[in-house]
Design a protein around this motif. Structure first.
Motif, short mmCIF file in Angstrom:
data_model
loop_
_atom_site.label_atom_id
_atom_site.label_comp_id
_atom_site.label_asym_id
_atom_site.label_seq_id
_atom_site.Cartn_x
_atom_site.Cartn_y
_atom_site.Cartn_z
N TYR A 83 14.90 -19.63 -26.27
CA TYR A 83 13.63 -18.98 -25.90
C TYR A 83 13.88 -17.73 -25.07
O TYR A 83 13.25 -16.68 -25.30
N TRP A 84 14.77 -17.82 -24.10
CA TRP A 84 15.01 -16.71 -23.18
C TRP A 84 15.70 -15.55 -23.87
O TRP A 84 15.63 -14.40 -23.39
N GLN A 85 16.37 -15.82 -24.99
CA GLN A 85 17.01 -14.76 -25.78
C GLN A 85 16.02 -14.10 -26.74
O GLN A 85 16.23 -12.97 -27.17
N GLU A 86 14.95 -14.81 -27.10
CA GLU A 86 14.07 -14.34 -28.17
C GLU A 86 12.64 -14.11 -27.70
O GLU A 86 11.68 -14.36 -28.45
N SER A 87 12.48 -13.66 -26.48
CA SER A 87 11.13 -13.43 -25.98
C SER A 87 11.10 -12.23 -25.04
O SER A 87 12.13 -11.79 -24.53
N ILE A 88 9.89 -11.72 -24.85
CA ILE A 88 9.64 -10.66 -23.88
C ILE A 88 8.49 -11.13 -23.00
O ILE A 88 7.48 -11.62 -23.51
N GLY A 89 8.68 -11.03 -21.69
CA GLY A 89 7.60 -11.47 -20.81
C GLY A 89 8.05 -11.58 -19.37
O GLY A 89 9.23 -11.38 -19.04
N ILE A 90 7.12 -11.89 -18.51
CA ILE A 90 7.40 -11.99 -17.07
C ILE A 90 8.44 -13.06 -16.80
O ILE A 90 9.44 -12.81 -16.11
N GLU A 91 8.22 -14.27 -17.33
CA GLU A 91 9.14 -15.37 -17.07
C GLU A 91 10.54 -15.07 -17.62
O GLU A 91 11.55 -15.40 -17.00
N THR A 92 10.60 -14.46 -18.80
CA THR A 92 11.89 -14.12 -19.40
C THR A 92 12.67 -13.17 -18.50
O THR A 92 13.87 -13.35 -18.26
N GLU A 93 11.98 -12.18 -17.99
CA GLU A 93 12.65 -11.20 -17.12
C GLU A 93 13.11 -11.88 -15.82
O GLU A 93 14.23 -11.64 -15.34
N LEU A 94 12.26 -12.72 -15.26
CA LEU A 94 12.60 -13.42 -14.02
C LEU A 94 13.78 -14.38 -14.23
O LEU A 94 14.62 -14.54 -13.35
N PHE A 95 13.83 -15.00 -15.41
CA PHE A 95 14.93 -15.92 -15.72
C PHE A 95 16.27 -15.20 -15.67
O PHE A 95 17.22 -15.66 -15.03
N TRP A 96 16.37 -14.05 -16.34
CA TRP A 96 17.64 -13.32 -16.36
C TRP A 96 17.97 -12.72 -15.00
O TRP A 96 19.14 -12.58 -14.64
N ILE A 97 16.95 -12.38 -14.23
CA ILE A 97 17.17 -11.90 -12.87
C ILE A 97 17.81 -13.00 -12.03
O ILE A 97 18.76 -12.75 -11.27
N GLU A 98 17.31 -14.23 -12.16
CA GLU A 98 17.85 -15.36 -11.41
C GLU A 98 19.29 -15.66 -11.82
O GLU A 98 20.13 -16.00 -10.99
N LEU A 99 19.57 -15.55 -13.11
CA LEU A 99 20.94 -15.77 -13.57
C LEU A 99 21.88 -14.76 -12.94
O LEU A 99 22.97 -15.11 -12.48
N GLN A 100 21.45 -13.52 -12.89
CA GLN A 100 22.28 -12.47 -12.29
C GLN A 100 22.49 -12.72 -10.80
O GLN A 100 23.59 -12.55 -10.28
N LYS A 101 21.43 -13.14 -10.11
CA LYS A 101 21.54 -13.44 -8.67
C LYS A 101 22.55 -14.55 -8.41
O LYS A 101 23.22 -14.57 -7.37
N ASN A 102 22.65 -15.49 -9.35
CA ASN A 102 23.55 -16.63 -9.19
C ASN A 102 24.91 -16.41 -9.85
O ASN A 102 25.68 -17.36 -10.02
#
Length: 226
Positions: A83-102
């Motif tokens: 889902y996170w690879q195949e979507s555009i949206g607020i949650e998708t962007e926040l998900f990848w931001i959190e991955l980068q933070k961690n």
């Protein structure tokens, strides 16, 4: 020589074990990030939240209890990240931001890059996500870091054109009082787009919406069909 070969094999096995354990730890962290993000979301309905969390918990339990190979763990990661690879949206962007933070690194197949390269969205659900959330996420630092001002403007234009084309298809069907056979699936996509983006009142009055719905439900009785 045999001692040297044995030592190399031992080093390789240790490296592979460390790699596998590292990947396992990343997956468990990804699941935790996903579950928290989804639970805190104001944009996902309860049914969607439950589906995400159930999937995450399913893999969390299996990863902790079972022994997977590195290849199997990579396959599980692909399943979780779909889902996170195949979507555009607020949650998708926040998900990848959190991955980068961690400091969790996974290659991202950014749908915004696809849109820029092809001047269109790959699927209607991706276009819907862009239409609903782009006005918000385009101001995110993560977006500004990945795209130039010109590219952001181009994405604006692609979204506008996507909306325009879908409205045009519905208007043509409305005027003709029928759906061309070749456009039936496209009509359904346009209906979903306008509905999910809450655009009916912007482009059509109540009578026109009812007429379009009648045309759609009567598609199977159109001349030349059946």
């Amino acid at each position: 020589m045999d001692i040297e070969i044995s030592a190399n094999f031992e080093l390789m096995n240790t490296f592979m074990a460390d790699t596998k354990n590292g990947h396992k730890g990343k997956l468990l962290k990804i699941i935790a990030i996903q579950n928290k993000l989804v639970n805190d979301s104001k944009h996902f309905d309860n049914k969607t939240k439950e589906a995400f969390v159930n999937l995450g918990n399913y893999w969390n339990d299996r990863i902790e209890k079972e022994s997977f190979t590195f290849t199997q763990l990579k396959s599980i990661a692909n399943n979780i990240l779909t889902y996170w690879q195949e979507s555009i949206g607020i949650e998708t962007e926040l998900f990848w931001i959190e991955l980068q933070k961690n400091n969790i690194e996974f290659e991202r197949n950014d749908e915004l890059n696809f849109a820029l390269n092809k001047s269109r969205f790959r699927r209607v659900d991706i276009g819907i996500g862009a239409r609903k959330d782009w006005s918000i996420i385009k101001d995110f630092d993560s977006i500004k870091a990945r795209f130039t001002s010109a590219e952001i403007e181009k994405i604006d234009f692609i979204i506008q054109q996507d909306e325009k084309k879908r409205v045009e298809i519905l208007n043509k069907c409305l005027k003709a009082n029928k759906i061309p056979q070749s456009q039936y699936l496209k009509f359904g996509e346009c209906w979903a787009y306008i509905t999910n983006c809450e655009l009916w009142e912007k482009y059509f009055n109540k009578d026109e919406v009812e007429k379009l719905y009648t045309v759609w439900t009567n598609f199977g009785t159109q001349p030349g069909r059946g």
